[in-house]
Design an enzyme around this catalytic site. Structure first.
Site, short mmCIF file in Angstrom:
data_model
loop_
_atom_site.label_atom_id
_atom_site.label_comp_id
_atom_site.label_asym_id
_atom_site.label_seq_id
_atom_site.Cartn_x
_atom_site.Cartn_y
_atom_site.Cartn_z
N GLY A 48 48.53 63.44 35.23
CA GLY A 48 48.17 62.92 36.54
C GLY A 48 49.37 62.65 37.43
CG LEU A 78 40.64 71.06 35.76
CD1 LEU A 78 39.82 72.32 35.98
CD2 LEU A 78 42.11 71.38 35.69
NE ARG A 80 43.68 61.98 34.74
CZ ARG A 80 42.96 62.58 33.81
NH1 ARG A 80 41.80 63.12 34.13
NH2 ARG A 80 43.38 62.63 32.56
CE LYS A 93 47.28 68.10 30.47
NZ LYS A 93 47.09 66.63 30.48
CG ASP A 137 48.90 58.91 28.75
OD1 ASP A 137 49.79 58.93 27.86
OD2 ASP A 137 47.85 59.58 28.65
CB CYS A 193 43.78 57.80 32.38
SG CYS A 193 45.03 57.18 33.54
CB CYS A 334 37.34 58.76 20.12
SG CYS A 334 39.08 58.49 19.74
#
Length: 377
Positions: A48, A78, A80, A93, A137, A193, A334
């Protein structure tokens, strides 16, 4: 303010044409532009914040940009991470962001470090750059970046975002992130996030603030955020500053440490199951219960066949899964594993045996485990 970088070669006519709108700024001029063209900036994170600030650095004229990130583009990024597109889903990335920079200015050198920043590799990588930018993050990486920059005697521009709020600061050896946050928060108190969500426009806002601090440091123009942190609330459109300084009794940073352990993430002794071991047990037909603690929209996109679902928030509010049968372990998962670790910690506090899947459903899919996607889920 003293400029961080010495001026590079004289500007060519195409440079003057490209940067004409900033060359005319009061106090900027060709000298500042030459400093930008000589600057080498290392950025942690291509998500981000990184995908917002790196194009600004490229457009402003920074000649060399390094990017550290070991992640791949996902559809959920996508909204953000605007430097990535649908065609980039599944790509590293670093590669996608490098293509964005190339489209802005092919002359900018992008050094791709497709790895996770660690105490072992960051000092060596940082040695080739003038300053560090942290767009990560998580708290372990933030402390790592602050300590590595301090030991290298180089400034650090850092930012963080969550939900509707963001922060920006500049660390120097005299005062930095560790002085503002001398003690990391407890892992159970930290949202990412992935867990808490983020307003997409907040990424571009904070990323722009961060890029501006880099430009100021490199060129010597303006007053950087040294000894003060800027807070921005997108819902109220208000900003505020908090000044801070290094405490007289603050311990000196003499070396890098295990930052997961420092932040209380490692060493919690929670029972864990690897993705490969889960796959082996499923193929062997061993009795097992799977509990997916992601949100319903995530489960609808992809899940492991036969898994029960119970969102983490509901579980932490007191709802327990159906009791497992004798000899039937409860494996919680998760997307990666932060939420599943929290879930296992909560369950075990209630006397329910459970273990978490290391790396989450991503790791399970990566080792060839079957997942149901989209309508099939």
């Amino acid at each position: 303010m003293i400029a961080l970088v010495e001026p590079g070669p004289e500007l060519q006519p195409e440079h003057i044409a490209r940067y004409s709108r900033q060359l005319m700024l009061p106090g900027f001029g060709e000298d500042a532009q030459r400093r930008l063209r000589a600057a080498r900036v290392l950025v942690i994170g291509a998500g981000g914040l990184g995908s917002a600030l790196v194009p600004v650095l490229a457009g402003s004229g920074v000649s060399t940009i390094g990017i550290i990130d070991d992640d791949a583009v996902e559809l959920s990024n996508l909204h953000r991470q605007l430097s990535h597109g649908v065609a980039d889903v599944g790509r590293p990335k670093t590669d996608s962001l490098a293509d964005t920079v190339r489209a802005i200015d092919p002359a900018v050198a992008v050094m791709r470090h497709a790895e996770r920043a660690t105490a072992a590799n960051l000092p060596g990588i940082l040695a080739g750059y003038d300053l560090l930018v942290d767009g990560s993050d998580n708290f372990p990486t933030r402390y790592l970046a602050d300590d590595a920059a301090r030991l290298a005697g180089k400034p650090l521009v850092w930012g963080s975002i969550l939900r509707f709020q963001g922060q920006v600061g500049v660390s120097v050896p005299e005062a930095g992130f560790r002085d503002l946050f001398p003690v990391p928060p407890a892992p159970d108190e930290v949202l990412s996030c992935e867990l808490g969500g983020v307003l997409p426009s907040l990424c571009t806002a904070i990323g722009s603030f961060m890029a501006t601090e880099v430009i100021k440091l490199v060129t010597g123009v303006g007053e950087p955020l040294v000894g003060r942190v800027l807070f921005y609330d997108a819902l109220t459109a208000r900003t505020r500053e908090i000044p801070f300084a290094r405490a007289d009794d603050a311990p000196s940073v003499t070396g890098l440490v295990d930052y997961d352990l420092f932040c209380g993430i490692a060493g919690d002794d929670l029972p864990v199951l690897s993705a490969a071991e889960l796959l082996r047990r499923l193929r062997d037909g061993r009795p097992m219960r799977l509990l997916d603690v992601r949100e319903p929209h995530e489960v609808a996109q992809r899940r492991i066949p036969g898994a029960e679902t119970l969102p983490l928030g509901t579980l932490e509010d007191g709802t327990d899964p159906v009791a497992a049968g004798p000899g039937e372990p409860l494996v919680v998962y998760c997307e990666k594993d932060p939420r599943s670790r929290r879930a296992v910690r909560a369950l075990r506090a209630r006397g329910i045996d459970a273990l978490y899947l290391a790396g989450g459903i991503r790791a399970f899919a990566a080792v060839g485990g079957e997942t149901l996607e989209g309508d099939r889920a």
